[in-house]
Motif scaffolding. Sequence first.
Motif, PDB file in Angstrom:
ATOM      1  N   MET A  16      31.643  47.593  32.691  1.00 24.24           N
ATOM      2  CA  MET A  16      31.943  48.074  34.002  1.00 24.24           C
ATOM      3  C   MET A  16      33.388  47.424  34.174  1.00 24.24           C
ATOM      4  SD  MET A  16      28.421  47.151  35.965  1.00 24.24           S
ATOM      5  CE  MET A  16      27.810  46.076  34.508  1.00 24.24           C
ATOM      6  N   SER A  17      34.480  48.143  34.110  1.00 22.37           N
ATOM      7  CA  SER A  17      35.642  47.961  34.392  1.00 22.37           C
ATOM      8  C   SER A  17      36.512  48.864  35.311  1.00 22.37           C
ATOM      9  CB  SER A  17      36.471  48.219  32.829  1.00 22.37           C
ATOM     10  OG  SER A  17      37.917  47.914  32.813  1.00 22.37           O
ATOM     11  N   GLY A  18      37.800  48.253  35.794  1.00 22.12           N
ATOM     12  CA  GLY A  18      38.416  48.977  36.599  1.00 22.12           C
ATOM     13  C   GLY A  18      39.635  49.869  35.760  1.00 22.12           C
ATOM     14  N   VAL A  19      39.680  49.684  34.699  1.00 23.77           N
ATOM     15  CA  VAL A  19      40.703  50.192  33.606  1.00 23.77           C
ATOM     16  C   VAL A  19      39.920  51.676  33.274  1.00 23.77           C
ATOM     17  CG1 VAL A  19      42.118  50.161  31.696  1.00 23.77           C
ATOM     18  CG2 VAL A  19      41.679  48.020  33.010  1.00 23.77           C
ATOM     19  N   GLU A  40      37.508  40.851  49.571  1.00 21.41           N
ATOM     20  CA  GLU A  40      36.942  41.906  48.400  1.00 21.41           C
ATOM     21  C   GLU A  40      37.588  41.238  47.207  1.00 21.41           C
ATOM     22  OE1 GLU A  40      36.218  46.162  48.300  1.00 21.41           O
ATOM     23  OE2 GLU A  40      38.068  45.946  47.576  1.00 21.41           O
ATOM     24  N   VAL A  41      36.597  41.094  46.294  1.00 18.27           N
ATOM     25  CA  VAL A  41      37.135  40.661  44.810  1.00 18.27           C
ATOM     26  C   VAL A  41      36.503  41.615  43.993  1.00 18.27           C
ATOM     27  CG1 VAL A  41      36.895  38.948  42.946  1.00 18.27           C
ATOM     28  CG2 VAL A  41      37.153  38.286  45.417  1.00 18.27           C
ATOM     29  N   ILE A  42      37.480  42.160  42.752  1.00 10.37           N
ATOM     30  CA  ILE A  42      37.039  42.941  41.774  1.00 10.37           C
ATOM     31  C   ILE A  42      36.592  42.456  40.413  1.00 10.37           C
ATOM     32  CG2 ILE A  42      37.777  45.210  40.564  1.00 10.37           C
ATOM     33  CD1 ILE A  42      39.704  45.512  42.974  1.00 10.37           C
ATOM     34  N   VAL A  43      35.469  42.600  40.175  1.00 10.03           N
ATOM     35  CA  VAL A  43      34.959  42.061  38.874  1.00 10.03           C
ATOM     36  C   VAL A  43      34.843  42.971  37.770  1.00 10.03           C
ATOM     37  CG1 VAL A  43      32.977  40.561  37.795  1.00 10.03           C
ATOM     38  CG2 VAL A  43      33.741  40.160  40.181  1.00 10.03           C
ATOM     39  N   ASP A  44      35.390  42.807  36.633  1.00 15.13           N
ATOM     40  CA  ASP A  44      34.996  43.460  35.318  1.00 15.13           C
ATOM     41  C   ASP A  44      34.168  42.663  34.613  1.00 15.13           C
ATOM     42  OD1 ASP A  44      37.162  45.222  36.156  1.00 15.13           O
ATOM     43  OD2 ASP A  44      38.269  44.925  34.382  1.00 15.13           O
ATOM     44  N   LEU A  45      33.159  43.390  34.007  1.00  9.65           N
ATOM     45  CA  LEU A  45      32.211  42.782  33.023  1.00  9.65           C
ATOM     46  C   LEU A  45      31.566  43.601  32.079  1.00  9.65           C
ATOM     47  CD1 LEU A  45      29.835  40.386  34.338  1.00  9.65           C
ATOM     48  CD2 LEU A  45      28.416  42.363  34.632  1.00  9.65           C
ATOM     49  N   THR A  46      31.168  42.716  31.184  1.00  9.57           N
ATOM     50  CA  THR A  46      30.492  43.490  29.845  1.00  9.57           C
ATOM     51  C   THR A  46      28.978  42.607  29.830  1.00  9.57           C
ATOM     52  OG1 THR A  46      32.461  43.943  28.653  1.00  9.57           O
ATOM     53  CG2 THR A  46      30.406  43.673  27.407  1.00  9.57           C
ATOM     54  N   VAL A  47      28.116  43.516  29.661  1.00  5.27           N
ATOM     55  CA  VAL A  47      26.799  42.953  29.385  1.00  5.27           C
ATOM     56  C   VAL A  47      26.215  43.294  28.199  1.00  5.27           C
ATOM     57  CG1 VAL A  47      24.479  43.023  30.406  1.00  5.27           C
ATOM     58  CG2 VAL A  47      26.252  43.476  31.820  1.00  5.27           C
ATOM     59  N   LEU A  48      25.877  42.032  27.301  1.00  8.94           N
ATOM     60  CA  LEU A  48      25.249  42.557  25.846  1.00  8.94           C
ATOM     61  C   LEU A  48      23.623  42.549  26.262  1.00  8.94           C
ATOM     62  CD1 LEU A  48      27.817  40.505  23.735  1.00  8.94           C
ATOM     63  CD2 LEU A  48      27.703  43.158  24.312  1.00  8.94           C
ATOM     64  N   SER A  94      38.959  30.794  39.734  1.00  3.91           N
ATOM     65  CA  SER A  94      39.276  29.506  38.966  1.00  3.91           C
ATOM     66  C   SER A  94      38.379  28.571  38.381  1.00  3.91           C
ATOM     67  CB  SER A  94      40.501  28.916  39.687  1.00  3.91           C
ATOM     68  OG  SER A  94      40.384  28.811  40.982  1.00  3.91           O
ATOM     69  N   THR A  95      38.078  27.589  39.645  1.00  2.99           N
ATOM     70  CA  THR A  95      37.471  26.533  39.175  1.00  2.99           C
ATOM     71  C   THR A  95      35.765  27.090  39.330  1.00  2.99           C
ATOM     72  OG1 THR A  95      37.058  26.052  41.643  1.00  2.99           O
ATOM     73  CG2 THR A  95      38.864  25.160  40.399  1.00  2.99           C
ATOM     74  N   LYS A  96      35.287  27.945  39.538  1.00  2.96           N
ATOM     75  CA  LYS A  96      33.828  28.233  39.830  1.00  2.96           C
ATOM     76  C   LYS A  96      33.528  29.344  38.651  1.00  2.96           C
ATOM     77  CE  LYS A  96      32.754  24.952  42.699  1.00  2.96           C
ATOM     78  NZ  LYS A  96      31.556  24.010  42.387  1.00  2.96           N
ATOM     79  N   ARG A  97      34.419  30.127  38.201  1.00  2.00           N
ATOM     80  CA  ARG A  97      34.174  31.168  37.173  1.00  2.00           C
ATOM     81  C   ARG A  97      33.114  31.013  36.441  1.00  2.00           C
ATOM     82  NH1 ARG A  97      38.466  35.064  35.029  1.00  2.00           N
ATOM     83  NH2 ARG A  97      37.420  36.297  33.583  1.00  2.00           N
ATOM     84  N   ASP A  98      32.819  29.849  35.508  1.00  2.00           N
ATOM     85  CA  ASP A  98      31.969  29.501  34.603  1.00  2.00           C
ATOM     86  C   ASP A  98      30.424  29.316  35.279  1.00  2.00           C
ATOM     87  OD1 ASP A  98      33.655  29.696  32.521  1.00  2.00           O
ATOM     88  OD2 ASP A  98      33.728  27.546  32.340  1.00  2.00           O
ATOM     89  N   LEU A 123      29.475  38.745  29.912  1.00  2.95           N
ATOM     90  CA  LEU A 123      30.962  38.259  30.131  1.00  2.95           C
ATOM     91  C   LEU A 123      31.688  38.731  31.106  1.00  2.95           C
ATOM     92  CD1 LEU A 123      31.219  39.665  26.290  1.00  2.95           C
ATOM     93  CD2 LEU A 123      30.886  37.323  26.779  1.00  2.95           C
ATOM     94  N   VAL A 124      32.358  37.993  32.095  1.00  5.18           N
ATOM     95  CA  VAL A 124      33.121  38.196  33.250  1.00  5.18           C
ATOM     96  C   VAL A 124      34.417  38.479  32.378  1.00  5.18           C
ATOM     97  CG1 VAL A 124      34.000  37.373  35.194  1.00  5.18           C
ATOM     98  CG2 VAL A 124      31.697  37.077  34.638  1.00  5.18           C
ATOM     99  N   ARG A 125      34.834  39.454  32.433  1.00  3.30           N
ATOM    100  CA  ARG A 125      36.255  40.005  31.567  1.00  3.30           C
ATOM    101  C   ARG A 125      37.468  39.622  32.628  1.00  3.30           C
ATOM    102  NH1 ARG A 125      36.271  45.061  30.558  1.00  3.30           N
ATOM    103  NH2 ARG A 125      37.447  44.799  28.688  1.00  3.30           N
ATOM    104  N   ASN A 126      37.265  40.223  33.743  1.00  7.96           N
ATOM    105  CA  ASN A 126      38.446  39.932  34.711  1.00  7.96           C
ATOM    106  C   ASN A 126      38.072  39.798  36.073  1.00  7.96           C
ATOM    107  OD1 ASN A 126      41.301  39.904  35.243  1.00  7.96           O
ATOM    108  ND2 ASN A 126      41.097  42.169  35.678  1.00  7.96           N
ATOM    109  N   ILE A 127      38.549  39.007  36.917  1.00  8.07           N
ATOM    110  CA  ILE A 127      38.443  38.658  38.505  1.00  8.07           C
ATOM    111  C   ILE A 127      39.866  39.152  38.844  1.00  8.07           C
ATOM    112  CG2 ILE A 127      37.719  37.342  40.253  1.00  8.07           C
ATOM    113  CD1 ILE A 127      35.849  35.802  38.356  1.00  8.07           C
ATOM    114  N   THR A 128      39.834  40.054  39.623  1.00  3.97           N
ATOM    115  CA  THR A 128      41.064  40.421  40.667  1.00  3.97           C
ATOM    116  C   THR A 128      40.953  40.070  42.107  1.00  3.97           C
ATOM    117  OG1 THR A 128      41.268  42.256  39.158  1.00  3.97           O
ATOM    118  CG2 THR A 128      42.673  42.450  40.811  1.00  3.97           C
TER     119      THR A 128
END
Length: 144
Positions: A16-19, A40-48, A94-98, A123-128
């Motif tokens: 799920m990506s914004g690109v 509002e934060v935008i999250v790009d994510l990949t699920v395996l 930043s600090t709480k991403r993991d 996989l949290v790929r990108n947080i905007t």
Amino acid sequence: MVKVVTFDIKTENYTMSGVTDEGTKQGDDAIRVLSADGLEVIVDLTVLYKVVPSEAPRILKEVGTDYRNVLVRPICRTKIRDNAVYYDAVALYSTKRDEFQSRIFTTIETNFKDRGLMLEQLLVRNITLPESVKATIESKINAE
């Protein structure tokens, strides 16, 4: 006459990506979430994930062959939104991403297991961050 339906039991990925043209769905499919501080934060994510072979008959009976759109996508999007509210926008970035990634993995894994799927990796790929937050961070950095 018996109709045989085959299920792929290899690892599948759902992005799920914004690109545009990067994710599984065409167009912007990034997940928009509200953080604890109301931004509002935008999250790009990949699920395996993969179908648990012994669960394929149950998935076919209860969901059909479109488990990707019926289960994977809505469960992931909901659980990400449910968990993002525990973090401020900057902490998510930043600090709480993991910690955030770990928390959503656990909740999605439980849900998938109940539905006959196995979550292998998330996989949290990108947080905007919102532009206003980016500008504030940049001005702080420039001031130092």
